[in-house]
Scaffold this motif. Structure first.
Motif, PDB file in Angstrom:
ATOM      1  N   SER A   1     -57.387 -18.478 -20.510  1.00  0.00           N
ATOM      2  CA  SER A   1     -56.444 -19.239 -21.587  1.00  0.00           C
ATOM      3  C   SER A   1     -57.281 -19.676 -22.866  1.00  0.00           C
ATOM      4  CB  SER A   1     -56.459 -20.758 -20.868  1.00  0.00           C
ATOM      5  OG  SER A   1     -57.540 -21.577 -21.012  1.00  0.00           O
ATOM      6  N   ALA A   2     -56.250 -19.875 -23.848  1.00  0.00           N
ATOM      7  CA  ALA A   2     -56.630 -20.148 -25.301  1.00  0.00           C
ATOM      8  C   ALA A   2     -57.690 -21.224 -25.322  1.00  0.00           C
ATOM      9  CB  ALA A   2     -55.396 -20.125 -26.150  1.00  0.00           C
ATOM     10  N   ALA A   3     -57.556 -22.275 -24.376  1.00  0.00           N
ATOM     11  CA  ALA A   3     -58.483 -23.402 -24.609  1.00  0.00           C
ATOM     12  C   ALA A   3     -59.822 -23.094 -23.962  1.00  0.00           C
ATOM     13  CB  ALA A   3     -57.754 -24.547 -23.825  1.00  0.00           C
ATOM     14  N   ALA A   4     -59.813 -22.330 -22.820  1.00  0.00           N
ATOM     15  CA  ALA A   4     -61.122 -21.976 -22.168  1.00  0.00           C
ATOM     16  C   ALA A   4     -61.679 -21.092 -23.015  1.00  0.00           C
ATOM     17  CB  ALA A   4     -60.774 -21.459 -20.982  1.00  0.00           C
ATOM     18  N   ARG A   5     -61.425 -20.019 -23.718  1.00  0.00           N
ATOM     19  CA  ARG A   5     -61.902 -18.988 -24.565  1.00  0.00           C
ATOM     20  C   ARG A   5     -62.284 -19.866 -25.757  1.00  0.00           C
ATOM     21  NH1 ARG A   5     -58.835 -15.574 -27.128  1.00  0.00           N
ATOM     22  NH2 ARG A   5     -56.771 -16.066 -26.130  1.00  0.00           N
ATOM     23  N   GLN A   6     -61.751 -20.680 -26.461  1.00  0.00           N
ATOM     24  CA  GLN A   6     -62.002 -21.423 -27.522  1.00  0.00           C
ATOM     25  C   GLN A   6     -63.382 -22.323 -27.077  1.00  0.00           C
ATOM     26  OE1 GLN A   6     -58.949 -24.320 -29.122  1.00  0.00           O
ATOM     27  NE2 GLN A   6     -59.693 -23.544 -31.138  1.00  0.00           N
ATOM     28  N   ALA A   7     -63.316 -22.765 -26.046  1.00  0.00           N
ATOM     29  CA  ALA A   7     -64.550 -23.703 -25.674  1.00  0.00           C
ATOM     30  C   ALA A   7     -65.468 -22.701 -25.512  1.00  0.00           C
ATOM     31  CB  ALA A   7     -64.039 -24.505 -24.302  1.00  0.00           C
ATOM     32  N   MET A   8     -65.560 -21.733 -24.754  1.00  0.00           N
ATOM     33  CA  MET A   8     -66.723 -20.560 -24.564  1.00  0.00           C
ATOM     34  C   MET A   8     -67.156 -20.288 -25.779  1.00  0.00           C
ATOM     35  SD  MET A   8     -68.578 -18.878 -22.611  1.00  0.00           S
ATOM     36  CE  MET A   8     -67.948 -18.562 -20.905  1.00  0.00           C
ATOM     37  N   GLN A   9     -66.509 -19.983 -26.880  1.00  0.00           N
ATOM     38  CA  GLN A   9     -66.706 -19.420 -28.058  1.00  0.00           C
ATOM     39  C   GLN A   9     -67.584 -20.826 -28.716  1.00  0.00           C
ATOM     40  OE1 GLN A   9     -66.724 -16.288 -29.317  1.00  0.00           O
ATOM     41  NE2 GLN A   9     -65.832 -15.975 -27.293  1.00  0.00           N
ATOM     42  N   GLU A  10     -67.364 -21.809 -28.632  1.00  0.00           N
ATOM     43  CA  GLU A  10     -67.786 -22.935 -29.390  1.00  0.00           C
ATOM     44  C   GLU A  10     -69.326 -23.079 -28.494  1.00  0.00           C
ATOM     45  OE1 GLU A  10     -67.648 -24.421 -32.213  1.00  0.00           O
ATOM     46  OE2 GLU A  10     -69.279 -25.874 -31.919  1.00  0.00           O
ATOM     47  N   GLU A  11     -69.243 -22.881 -27.394  1.00  0.00           N
ATOM     48  CA  GLU A  11     -70.388 -23.137 -26.549  1.00  0.00           C
ATOM     49  C   GLU A  11     -71.565 -22.071 -26.855  1.00  0.00           C
ATOM     50  OE1 GLU A  11     -69.968 -23.779 -22.252  1.00  0.00           O
ATOM     51  OE2 GLU A  11     -71.668 -22.448 -21.810  1.00  0.00           O
ATOM     52  N   LEU A  12     -71.097 -20.917 -26.929  1.00  0.00           N
ATOM     53  CA  LEU A  12     -71.771 -19.922 -27.435  1.00  0.00           C
ATOM     54  C   LEU A  12     -72.290 -19.738 -28.763  1.00  0.00           C
ATOM     55  CD1 LEU A  12     -70.122 -16.721 -25.637  1.00  0.00           C
ATOM     56  CD2 LEU A  12     -71.981 -18.092 -24.828  1.00  0.00           C
ATOM     57  N   PHE A  13     -71.552 -20.304 -29.745  1.00  0.00           N
ATOM     58  CA  PHE A  13     -71.929 -19.944 -31.063  1.00  0.00           C
ATOM     59  C   PHE A  13     -71.996 -21.271 -32.014  1.00  0.00           C
ATOM     60  CE2 PHE A  13     -69.795 -15.934 -29.921  1.00  0.00           C
ATOM     61  CZ  PHE A  13     -70.820 -15.150 -30.136  1.00  0.00           C
ATOM     62  N   LEU A  14     -71.475 -22.438 -31.399  1.00  0.00           N
ATOM     63  CA  LEU A  14     -71.657 -23.670 -32.081  1.00  0.00           C
ATOM     64  C   LEU A  14     -71.241 -23.512 -33.709  1.00  0.00           C
ATOM     65  CD1 LEU A  14     -75.056 -25.036 -31.041  1.00  0.00           C
ATOM     66  CD2 LEU A  14     -72.839 -25.455 -30.038  1.00  0.00           C
ATOM     67  N   ASN A  15     -69.875 -23.146 -33.679  1.00  0.00           N
ATOM     68  CA  ASN A  15     -69.546 -22.814 -35.190  1.00  0.00           C
ATOM     69  C   ASN A  15     -69.074 -24.072 -35.991  1.00  0.00           C
ATOM     70  OD1 ASN A  15     -69.842 -19.883 -35.503  1.00  0.00           O
ATOM     71  ND2 ASN A  15     -68.282 -19.534 -34.316  1.00  0.00           N
ATOM     72  N   GLU A  16     -68.873 -25.098 -35.281  1.00  0.00           N
ATOM     73  CA  GLU A  16     -68.201 -26.340 -35.797  1.00  0.00           C
ATOM     74  C   GLU A  16     -69.582 -27.006 -36.888  1.00  0.00           C
ATOM     75  OE1 GLU A  16     -65.484 -29.122 -34.157  1.00  0.00           O
ATOM     76  OE2 GLU A  16     -67.128 -30.152 -33.565  1.00  0.00           O
ATOM     77  N   ARG A  17     -69.014 -27.366 -38.072  1.00  0.00           N
ATOM     78  CA  ARG A  17     -69.871 -27.670 -38.929  1.00  0.00           C
ATOM     79  C   ARG A  17     -69.568 -29.165 -39.568  1.00  0.00           C
ATOM     80  NH1 ARG A  17     -71.618 -23.051 -37.839  1.00  0.00           N
ATOM     81  NH2 ARG A  17     -72.646 -21.600 -39.001  1.00  0.00           N
ATOM     82  N   TYR A  18     -70.535 -29.705 -39.868  1.00  0.00           N
ATOM     83  CA  TYR A  18     -70.434 -30.860 -40.488  1.00  0.00           C
ATOM     84  C   TYR A  18     -70.734 -30.863 -41.995  1.00  0.00           C
ATOM     85  CZ  TYR A  18     -71.256 -35.665 -42.370  1.00  0.00           C
ATOM     86  OH  TYR A  18     -71.236 -36.839 -42.865  1.00  0.00           O
ATOM     87  N   TYR A  19     -69.557 -31.023 -42.877  1.00  0.00           N
ATOM     88  CA  TYR A  19     -69.383 -30.767 -44.377  1.00  0.00           C
ATOM     89  C   TYR A  19     -70.081 -32.212 -45.151  1.00  0.00           C
ATOM     90  CZ  TYR A  19     -67.026 -26.444 -44.159  1.00  0.00           C
ATOM     91  OH  TYR A  19     -66.856 -24.875 -44.078  1.00  0.00           O
ATOM     92  N   TRP A  20     -70.953 -32.015 -46.044  1.00  0.00           N
ATOM     93  CA  TRP A  20     -71.464 -33.133 -46.877  1.00  0.00           C
ATOM     94  C   TRP A  20     -71.561 -32.981 -48.189  1.00  0.00           C
ATOM     95  CZ3 TRP A  20     -75.782 -31.128 -49.050  1.00  0.00           C
ATOM     96  CH2 TRP A  20     -76.420 -30.038 -48.494  1.00  0.00           C
ATOM     97  N   ASP A  21     -71.706 -34.163 -48.836  1.00  0.00           N
ATOM     98  CA  ASP A  21     -72.086 -33.967 -50.290  1.00  0.00           C
ATOM     99  C   ASP A  21     -73.321 -34.965 -50.652  1.00  0.00           C
ATOM    100  OD1 ASP A  21     -71.433 -36.764 -50.112  1.00  0.00           O
ATOM    101  OD2 ASP A  21     -69.183 -36.487 -50.836  1.00  0.00           O
ATOM    102  N   SER A  22     -73.531 -35.345 -51.760  1.00  0.00           N
ATOM    103  CA  SER A  22     -74.551 -36.010 -52.199  1.00  0.00           C
ATOM    104  C   SER A  22     -74.933 -37.297 -51.503  1.00  0.00           C
ATOM    105  CB  SER A  22     -74.590 -36.527 -53.656  1.00  0.00           C
ATOM    106  OG  SER A  22     -73.644 -37.465 -53.819  1.00  0.00           O
ATOM    107  N   LYS A  23     -74.055 -37.642 -50.677  1.00  0.00           N
ATOM    108  CA  LYS A  23     -74.205 -39.003 -49.906  1.00  0.00           C
ATOM    109  C   LYS A  23     -74.745 -38.497 -48.594  1.00  0.00           C
ATOM    110  CE  LYS A  23     -70.143 -41.258 -51.941  1.00  0.00           C
ATOM    111  NZ  LYS A  23     -69.673 -40.037 -52.316  1.00  0.00           N
ATOM    112  N   LEU A  24     -75.090 -37.452 -48.541  1.00  0.00           N
ATOM    113  CA  LEU A  24     -75.758 -36.990 -46.886  1.00  0.00           C
ATOM    114  C   LEU A  24     -77.234 -37.769 -47.017  1.00  0.00           C
ATOM    115  CD1 LEU A  24     -76.192 -35.063 -44.580  1.00  0.00           C
ATOM    116  CD2 LEU A  24     -77.498 -33.703 -46.095  1.00  0.00           C
ATOM    117  N   ARG A  25     -77.494 -38.263 -45.694  1.00  0.00           N
ATOM    118  CA  ARG A  25     -79.052 -38.604 -45.543  1.00  0.00           C
ATOM    119  C   ARG A  25     -79.445 -37.456 -44.695  1.00  0.00           C
ATOM    120  NH1 ARG A  25     -78.629 -44.994 -44.268  1.00  0.00           N
ATOM    121  NH2 ARG A  25     -77.306 -45.548 -45.934  1.00  0.00           N
ATOM    122  N   ILE A  26     -80.399 -36.690 -45.237  1.00  0.00           N
ATOM    123  CA  ILE A  26     -80.731 -35.676 -44.348  1.00  0.00           C
ATOM    124  C   ILE A  26     -81.520 -35.910 -43.200  1.00  0.00           C
ATOM    125  CG2 ILE A  26     -82.394 -33.424 -44.756  1.00  0.00           C
ATOM    126  CD1 ILE A  26     -82.108 -33.655 -47.865  1.00  0.00           C
TER     127      ILE A  26
END
Lengths: 499, 499
Positions: A209-234
């Motif tokens: 299923s699309a949902a299961a495949r999407q979840a598996m891909q995120e589990e394998l590769f962690l492609n989700e990113r948090y985008y930031w600018d100058s206000k980032l506290r590292i």
């Protein structure tokens, strides 16, 4: 001991605050998803130490924020924000946002221990249908099942590798008998008498299923990113903890993946620490600048970094076709004056460029630019590469930034009429990344190590003046994302068990 | 001592025969090109040793075959085929053919020592026009010229790197004065008083004409390939010569680039030779299997290669996102029975697939396939990657093959209706590569080292039986193309001087 370097106030928090979240952030949850909700419940109920629980909850949270039930979110929040009340907003969050190649918005995280209620072959479609205990259904192609038979003739268990060659795979096979075994596995008898037995959990994880495949891909590769600018506290952690504690190391690498930069404090003020850190992961990436390299003002510098001049924002080593994915920089001595570090989120800047100047974005994601690097260090070298400054995958998603103005070649492989549009596009991107609201500035102190994603961040340095008897000195090393992600998966398995 | 292993007869020839060519091959020349013709004349007239002369002539010949004048071709042939008469056909040539990303058919190889006759600014077009001594013209954009000013303020000479940051580059600059200097350079006075001086040869090499750019790209990257099938006689050289003689090393690497495989004979029958060979180039590529790795039948093998079973045709390490570009395999002990090696030209096979089954080609160049590798060796690892089996660049040209059926993951990230077409396409490709007319088979003997392009070739091994007291043993190592190409450029410069 712990601090978040940056241009803004420096709150102190321990390792746990690598993934700080506020109630407000949690409240931004959107649609509900049954599987995620169950998963969150499971997380919330599981008896584990608060420490890794909260770390993992935060790691999983981008998906959970959008999909978990209110109860599950409440349970998670109860576990993960003992410090949240004291932190009016997430310590690395500005007005930036999450962008993921694969979002978990509608995905189901694979759940273990799913019982098989019923199984049957759909001969015409050449699919096996599995009905799960919860009433859900999954479909599996005959060919794929035969290809992935787990028996010792077809799979070398010690290597977890396929033995069955493709030339022996009948891609038109039917099935003779499909049934549920006494121990709740799915068994298949093939027309050539071969038998395959599949575990229910394994099948569930491999659902098409699309949902299961999407979840598996995120589990394998962690492609989700948090985008930031100058206000980032590292995000900041302790060097020794990262070296000696698996949970701390996991939190470090998860933040490195998601935010792109993590600061480590408390390293000894002598050479060898970046190599130790690389050993913690696996091994470092040797390049023509050596196993590790010393960033100092050198006579007859073979690289602009080895001067005391300003370095404009750049990624390292675009002259290699596969630039190092991760960079470590350890401050051994800092300059008397100047030498501040600057970083910017190249993916986020590319997104801004695409919005503000789509034509420039199209140019930088299509023109292949020549880079060059010639000299002698570990040995003599004459490198040439051809890279897109904003590298995108087949689906147009930004996956890598390749930009170093120092090593951009004088060779420019463009017809005359495309030269000026190229400069215009590059200038537009550089202008965005140089805006004060996008740049995070910090000054390293002896014992600090900055670790960052060299495929994503651009980094720079202000010019400096050193004490003649105590030259500014950073030691650097490279690693690749494959090795870092490998260690991350191993640590996640060690820390989370078989979740 | 010297032999071309393969399924066909084994002629003996020395290193020079790395690029054997017959008169017949030369006669297949097509259109004439003035620049190439002059270049060939220059080559033919130049007083250099026969040895490197012939090597270089052969390297340059693909372009020359098509473009050089009859006289030039004759001159070249006279220099390069003392052995041709004895070799009725090129020793690595079957009915296969040359395919290049960048052909030299219409290209002009940049020529040194071009005098500038006249120069002027075309203010409206913002171009500088250079008229050459031979009457030819080249055009250069103002912005590009300013960007590439070679003065010490703009370029760090010791690093040959650009100092001028893009933020300081006025991409709308005009020019005040353009003139030819007394020493025949082009000088430009910019409106902000900055002065730039450009060497005529440098400008000529950087000409923006399609032909000059094409020639430059081929010079930098050597993308032209010789495609082959089972009739290939693998180019063969002497291990010690390659280690100690620059011309031999250059010929080796040129053949490795162009043909994709070179056999080295005469290495000591003990470990450490692949590392020496890597040192000859620069450094080897460390992976989770170690700096070098021992291909032997091992208990609890963590890789299918470490068994005595058959290995079907594959590329190594697709589970790394950047698979090693080059592989060395050194035979220390051979099996009593079996253990023959097999290789196939993956680029050539992809071309055949595209012709025979365009739909399968489209599938394998678009579907991203999951690969996995988990185990412990140099350290523990859990690798995952996503690769196209036939990887193409933005222009659709095949640049890499990623295929190892052993590490192809059971995770298949496709919707159900695309699963069967994927298997059909993969089977079509594998069927083509397994055809006897495409596979070169050879059996390594102790002291042999095979060096090959792991991005292009698929290799396999027949199952074997070893003497229990003398196990079959190969030692392997990886390198990357960036490092190999770097050494190749350095050797070319050392051997050919400033041609």
């Amino acid at each position: 001991m712990y601090g978040a370097p940056g241009s803004v106030a420096r709150p102190t928090f321990r390792l746990l605050s690598l993934f700080p979240l506020t109630g407000a952030a949690c409240v931004s949850a959107a649609a509900l998803g049954g599987d995620i909700s169950r998963f969150a419940h499971k997380l919330a109920l599981r008896e584990q130490s608060d420490m890794w629980m909260s770390t993992f909850a935060r790691f999983a949270l981008p998906g959970l924020q959008r999909t978990a039930s209110a109860t599950a979110r409440q349970a998670l929040r109860a576990r993960c924000h003992p410090w949240a009340a004291a932190a009016p907003r997430p310590s690395f969050m500005g007005p930036a946002h999450i962008r993921g190649h694969q979002t978990l918005g509608s995905a189901s995280i694979p759940l273990a221990h799913q019982s098989v209620r019923h199984v049957r072959a759909l001969d015409e479609e050449r699919l096996v249908e599995v009905e799960w205990e919860d009433g859900g259904h999954s479909l599996y192609p005959f060919t794929w099942l035969r290809d992935n038979c787990q028996c010792p003739l077809c799979t070398l268990e010690s290597a977890q590798a396929r033995l069955l060659p493709l030339s022996d795979l009948d891609i038109h096979t039917g099935v003779d008998v499909v049934e549920v075994t006494n121990d709740n596995k799915v068994s298949i008898a093939w027309p050539d008498q071969h038998m395959s037995v599949f575990d229910g959990d394994w099948l569930k994880k491999h659902c098409f299923s699309a949902a299961a495949r999407q979840a598996m891909q995120e589990e394998l590769f962690l492609n989700e990113r948090y985008y930031w600018d100058s206000k980032l506290r590292i995000p900041t952690a302790d060097y020794q903890e990262v070296l000696h504690d698996d949970k701390a190391a996991l939190a470090w690498l998860l933040a490195l993946r998601r935010v792109g930069i993590v600061y480590l404090k408390g390293a000894p003020g002598e050479k060898g620490q970046v190599a130790r850190l690389a050993d913690r992961i696996g091994y470092l990436r040797l390049t023509f600048y050596g196993h590790t390299w010393q960033v100092q003002d050198k006579a007859m510098a073979n690289n602009v970094a080895y001067t005391s001049g300003k370095l404009s924002l750049h990624t390292d080593y675009p002259a290699l076709h596969f630039a190092p994915g991760v960079q470590f920089l350890h401050c051994i001595n800092q300059a008397v004056k100047g030498g501040e570090s600057e970083v910017v989120d190249g993916f986020h800047m590319a997104e801004k460029l695409q919005r503000e100047d789509p034509e420039a974005f199209r140019t930088l994601t299509s023109v292949r630019v020549d880079f060059t690097d010639t000299g002698t260090d570990y040995c003599d070298f004459m490198l040439q590469s051809k890279k897109r400054i904003i590298d995108v995958d087949a689906e147009g998603r930004v996956v890598r930034i390749n930009y170093n103005n120092a090593t951009r070649d004088s060779v420019l492989d463009l017809p005359l009429h495309r030269v000026q549009p190229f400069y215009r596009a590059l200038k537009a991107y550089v202008n965005i990344m140089n805006r004060p609201e996008n740049v995070v500035t910090y000054k390293m102190e002896p014992g600090d190590i900055v670790t960052f994603d060299n495929w994503r961040l651009l980094h720079g340095r202000r010019s400096y003046v050193s004490r003649p008897d105590r030259l500014r000195h950073l030691e650097g090393a490279y690693l690749d994302w494959d090795e870092v992600m490998s260690r991350l998966r191993i640590l996640r398995k060690a820390v989370h068990g078989d979740l």
